[in-house]
Each structure stands twice: as structure tokens, then as C-alpha cells.
Design an enzyme around this catalytic site. Sequence first.
Site, PDB file in Angstrom:
ATOM      1  N   GLN A 110      -5.823   3.423 -11.097  1.00 46.41           N
ATOM      2  CA  GLN A 110      -5.403   1.912 -11.001  1.00 46.41           C
ATOM      3  C   GLN A 110      -6.140   0.938 -10.816  1.00 46.41           C
ATOM      4  O   GLN A 110      -6.150  -0.278 -10.833  1.00 46.41           O
ATOM      5  CB  GLN A 110      -4.059   2.150  -9.851  1.00 46.41           C
ATOM      6  CG  GLN A 110      -3.082   2.809  -9.898  1.00 46.41           C
ATOM      7  CD  GLN A 110      -2.318   2.831  -8.595  1.00 46.41           C
ATOM      8  OE1 GLN A 110      -1.315   2.361  -8.196  1.00 46.41           O
ATOM      9  NE2 GLN A 110      -2.654   3.869  -7.652  1.00 46.41           N
ATOM     10  N   ASN A 111      -7.543   1.449 -10.537  1.00 46.55           N
ATOM     11  CA  ASN A 111      -8.395   0.664 -10.093  1.00 46.55           C
ATOM     12  C   ASN A 111      -9.291  -0.195 -11.456  1.00 46.55           C
ATOM     13  O   ASN A 111      -9.176   0.534 -12.526  1.00 46.55           O
ATOM     14  CB  ASN A 111      -9.666   1.680  -9.528  1.00 46.55           C
ATOM     15  CG  ASN A 111      -9.248   2.164  -8.198  1.00 46.55           C
ATOM     16  OD1 ASN A 111      -8.301   1.682  -7.632  1.00 46.55           O
ATOM     17  ND2 ASN A 111      -9.767   3.163  -7.821  1.00 46.55           N
ATOM     18  N   HIS A 128      -4.346  -0.101 -14.830  1.00 44.60           N
ATOM     19  CA  HIS A 128      -4.096  -1.586 -14.534  1.00 44.60           C
ATOM     20  C   HIS A 128      -5.508  -2.531 -15.158  1.00 44.60           C
ATOM     21  O   HIS A 128      -5.571  -3.755 -14.644  1.00 44.60           O
ATOM     22  CB  HIS A 128      -4.116  -2.048 -13.057  1.00 44.60           C
ATOM     23  CG  HIS A 128      -2.914  -1.498 -12.536  1.00 44.60           C
ATOM     24  ND1 HIS A 128      -2.754  -1.053 -11.048  1.00 44.60           N
ATOM     25  CD2 HIS A 128      -1.678  -1.011 -12.887  1.00 44.60           C
ATOM     26  CE1 HIS A 128      -1.653  -0.435 -10.750  1.00 44.60           C
ATOM     27  NE2 HIS A 128      -0.727  -0.518 -12.031  1.00 44.60           N
ATOM     28  N   THR A 204      -4.227   6.513  -3.049  1.00 46.16           N
ATOM     29  CA  THR A 204      -3.444   5.507  -3.363  1.00 46.16           C
ATOM     30  C   THR A 204      -2.311   5.780  -2.474  1.00 46.16           C
ATOM     31  O   THR A 204      -1.673   6.780  -2.067  1.00 46.16           O
ATOM     32  CB  THR A 204      -2.826   5.699  -4.824  1.00 46.16           C
ATOM     33  OG1 THR A 204      -1.869   4.648  -5.125  1.00 46.16           O
ATOM     34  CG2 THR A 204      -2.427   7.099  -5.123  1.00 46.16           C
ATOM     35  N   GLU A 232      -3.735   8.223   4.823  1.00 48.54           N
ATOM     36  CA  GLU A 232      -2.518   8.149   5.619  1.00 48.54           C
ATOM     37  C   GLU A 232      -1.464   8.877   4.787  1.00 48.54           C
ATOM     38  O   GLU A 232      -1.411   8.719   3.338  1.00 48.54           O
ATOM     39  CB  GLU A 232      -2.064   6.921   6.002  1.00 48.54           C
ATOM     40  CG  GLU A 232      -2.254   5.822   4.648  1.00 48.54           C
ATOM     41  CD  GLU A 232      -2.161   4.329   5.117  1.00 48.54           C
ATOM     42  OE1 GLU A 232      -1.785   4.054   6.219  1.00 48.54           O
ATOM     43  OE2 GLU A 232      -2.245   3.554   4.314  1.00 48.54           O
TER      44      GLU A 232
HETATM   45  N1  APR Z   1      -9.920   7.927   1.496  1.00 48.38           N
HETATM   46  C1  APR Z   1      -8.714   8.235   1.233  1.00 48.38           C
HETATM   47  N2  APR Z   1      -7.668   7.150   1.237  1.00 48.38           N
HETATM   48  C2  APR Z   1      -8.180   6.297   1.606  1.00 48.38           C
HETATM   49  C3  APR Z   1      -9.553   5.602   1.676  1.00 48.38           C
HETATM   50  C4  APR Z   1     -10.570   6.701   1.797  1.00 48.38           C
HETATM   51  N3  APR Z   1     -11.689   6.428   1.892  1.00 48.38           N
HETATM   52  N4  APR Z   1      -9.583   4.218   2.235  1.00 48.38           N
HETATM   53  C5  APR Z   1      -8.494   3.943   2.025  1.00 48.38           C
HETATM   54  N5  APR Z   1      -7.427   4.884   1.649  1.00 48.38           N
HETATM   55  C6  APR Z   1      -5.974   4.835   1.531  1.00 48.38           C
HETATM   56  C7  APR Z   1      -5.177   3.746   2.105  1.00 48.38           C
HETATM   57  O1  APR Z   1      -4.786   4.116   3.528  1.00 48.38           O
HETATM   58  C8  APR Z   1      -3.928   3.560   1.361  1.00 48.38           C
HETATM   59  O2  APR Z   1      -3.061   4.296   1.604  1.00 48.38           O
HETATM   60  O3  APR Z   1      -5.825   4.575   0.198  1.00 48.38           O
HETATM   61  C9  APR Z   1      -4.597   4.016  -0.136  1.00 48.38           C
HETATM   62  C10 APR Z   1      -4.920   2.755  -0.962  1.00 48.38           C
HETATM   63  O4  APR Z   1      -3.544   2.103  -1.152  1.00 48.38           O
HETATM   64  P1  APR Z   1      -3.391   0.559  -2.023  1.00 48.38           P
HETATM   65  O5  APR Z   1      -4.306  -0.229  -1.181  1.00 48.38           O
HETATM   66  O6  APR Z   1      -2.178   0.409  -1.980  1.00 48.38           O
HETATM   67  O7  APR Z   1      -4.105   0.570  -3.300  1.00 48.38           O
HETATM   68  P2  APR Z   1      -3.504   1.171  -4.558  1.00 48.38           P
HETATM   69  O8  APR Z   1      -2.480   2.286  -4.287  1.00 48.38           O
HETATM   70  O9  APR Z   1      -4.227   1.483  -5.325  1.00 48.38           O
HETATM   71  O10 APR Z   1      -2.589   0.034  -5.014  1.00 48.38           O
HETATM   72  C11 APR Z   1      -1.978   0.139  -6.303  1.00 48.38           C
HETATM   73  O11 APR Z   1      -1.246  -2.368  -6.226  1.00 48.38           O
HETATM   74  O12 APR Z   1      -2.076  -4.409  -5.733  1.00 48.38           O
HETATM   75  C12 APR Z   1      -1.728  -3.636  -6.907  1.00 48.38           C
HETATM   76  O13 APR Z   1      -2.933  -3.651  -8.989  1.00 48.38           O
HETATM   77  C13 APR Z   1      -3.263  -3.292  -7.358  1.00 48.38           C
HETATM   78  O14 APR Z   1      -3.939  -1.120  -8.369  1.00 48.38           O
HETATM   79  C14 APR Z   1      -3.370  -1.655  -7.236  1.00 48.38           C
HETATM   80  C15 APR Z   1      -1.951  -1.200  -6.905  1.00 48.38           C
END
Ligand code: APR
Length: 266
Positions: A110-111, A128, A204, A232
Site C-alpha cells: 500500500q506504500n 496505491h 498494516t 498492534e
Molecule cells: N512494525 C510493525 N507494525 C508497525 C510498525 C512497525 N515498525 N510501525 C507501525 N506499525 C503498525 C501500526 O501500529 C499500524 O497498525 O502498522 C500499522 C499501520 O497502519 P496504517 O497507518 O493504517 O497504514 P496502512 O495500513 O498502510 O494504511 C493503508 O491508508 O491512508 C491510507 O493510502 C494510505 O496506504 C495507506 C492506507
Amino acid sequence: METNNEIIKKVSQVLAAADYAIALTGAGLSTESGIRDFRGPKGIWKTDPEAEKKAYQSFDKFKRNPKKHWIERLTTPDLLGDLSEYEPNRGHKALAELESLGIVRTVITQNIDNLHYKAGSKNVIEYHGNYSKLRCLNCASQYEESRFNLNEMLKEDLLPPICPKCGQALKQDIVFFNEPIPNAVITKSMSEAGKCDVMLICGTSATVYPFADLPFYAKQQGGAVIIEINAEPTPLTRMGLSDYFIQGSAGESLTKIVQEIKSTMI
Ligand code: APR
């Protein structure tokens, strides 16, 4: 309660024995590179809900007035900073190594930060999009942003960039909220999810659709074993879709998984 290291041992065996394992990644994989995530404790949307509301308007703004959208985009700082300045971390490198070991066939991310490619992964589906590219909504053509001197175009009042193929206004190749995912990306991602027997999901919140459908599709289509690594628990964890859940740093766990797999290889 099993320790993370005990689970890592088990999932390493599952991955090594997989016929067709794929990886799904989110912003949590890039936090160790210094890029903020969105919904983690210090996430961008978590700490600045106004920014999220604004992000939901981007697609309409672009469609209504591409020129105005581009002027705003080029004159306001990017939420994620200058993505060209970040480097892949041990998590990206571990996934690239799992690909070179023939274990992970594809990464669906998604990154938009290009860090999987920078780490050496070859088969990457950018669900994305990618910050360094432009895309035409009309003919789906993609171009390197560097092909257009956007700041020059801003100065000369020549925005928006125009698709050389069909003449329509180009947008960044990042999927805005409410913007449809390009068909080719959907088709390829569903095909990979449908044929995998192991799905490794890292970093994610599994809350954004249609990406978050992929683990359910993998389970329903091919009975895939779902391995989740996240700081989490997520809906996948809570709904019991994940067969294994490692709570902690994706970079640390992925590195341990590679070490464990290589230690058992002759
Ligand atoms: N190791 C493991 N997990 C982690 C770490 C880490 N070092 N750092 C953060 N996290 C976890 C967070 O706790 C969270 O549950 O990764 C997850 C990231 O979730 P989001 O911030 O929602 O990111 P993502 O799931 O990629 O979001 C999806 O949302 O805003 C849109 O387009 C954007 O692609 C993105 C999409």
C-alpha cells in the site's frame, strides 16, 4: 502463550515449505525508515484528523480543477516529507531476500515510497501507486515525474502536466481516497492472492479497502495460511483470520525469519 520467537520458528517453517507465498505490506513497514504511518499511535491521521479530511477531498479537487490541484500540491509541503530522501530498512531488505531465496514471489504494498524496489524486491505491486510517477486517469499511462519539470511549469503557468498519449491532465500516480484502484492492479493483486498458499502481512492496520479484502480472498480462494506481523492487533487478528500473529516490529521479526530460514537451509 507462545513467545514471538516460538512463533517465528513456526512461521519460518511454513514459509520455507510454501508453494507460493506472497507478502502484503503497509505503512508500518516503513516507519523504521523514518516515514510516519497513518493510524498507529503517532500516525498522521491519528494526530491530525483535519489532514485526513483534506486528503479525502483531493480526488474531487483534482477532477474539478487539475491546474488548481497541481498549484496547491507544488506549493504545500508533502505530509510524508520528501520521499526521495528515505532509505529501505531491514524489513524491506528481509522481504527482498525472501524473494531472492525463492520464498516470497510477490510483494503487494500500500506504500507509495518506492522502498521495496530500492531494497531490491523485483515483483512489487504498488496498490496505491508510487510517489515518483504520474498517471493518466483517461488512458492509464504512467510516466516518471522527472520527465516533467513541474516546478518550471508552475513558474511558467503551464500546469497541469498533460498526458503525451491522450492529452488529458495527468495526476500523481498515488491513489487518492475514493479514487478507483487501476484495473490492472486489482486484477494482478486478486490473481496473486487467489493462488497463494501463504500470505505474510506486515505493518498494516488492515482497515482500508479494497486492499484489506485480499487476505479474506486468499483464505476463501486457496485456504491460504495467514501470517500477520504488526505492532498492534488488527481486525484480521481479532476476527481470527490470521493463523499466526506476531506482535512487534516488522523489521525485527522479518529479519529473524530470514535468519531462521537460512539456518535450516543446507
Ligand atoms: N512494525 C510493525 N507494525 C508497525 C510498525 C512497525 N515498525 N510501525 C507501525 N506499525 C503498525 C501500526 O501500529 C499500524 O497498525 O502498522 C500499522 C499501520 O497502519 P496504517 O497507518 O493504517 O497504514 P496502512 O495500513 O498502510 O494504511 C493503508 O491508508 O491512508 C491510507 O493510502 C494510505 O496506504 C495507506 C492506507
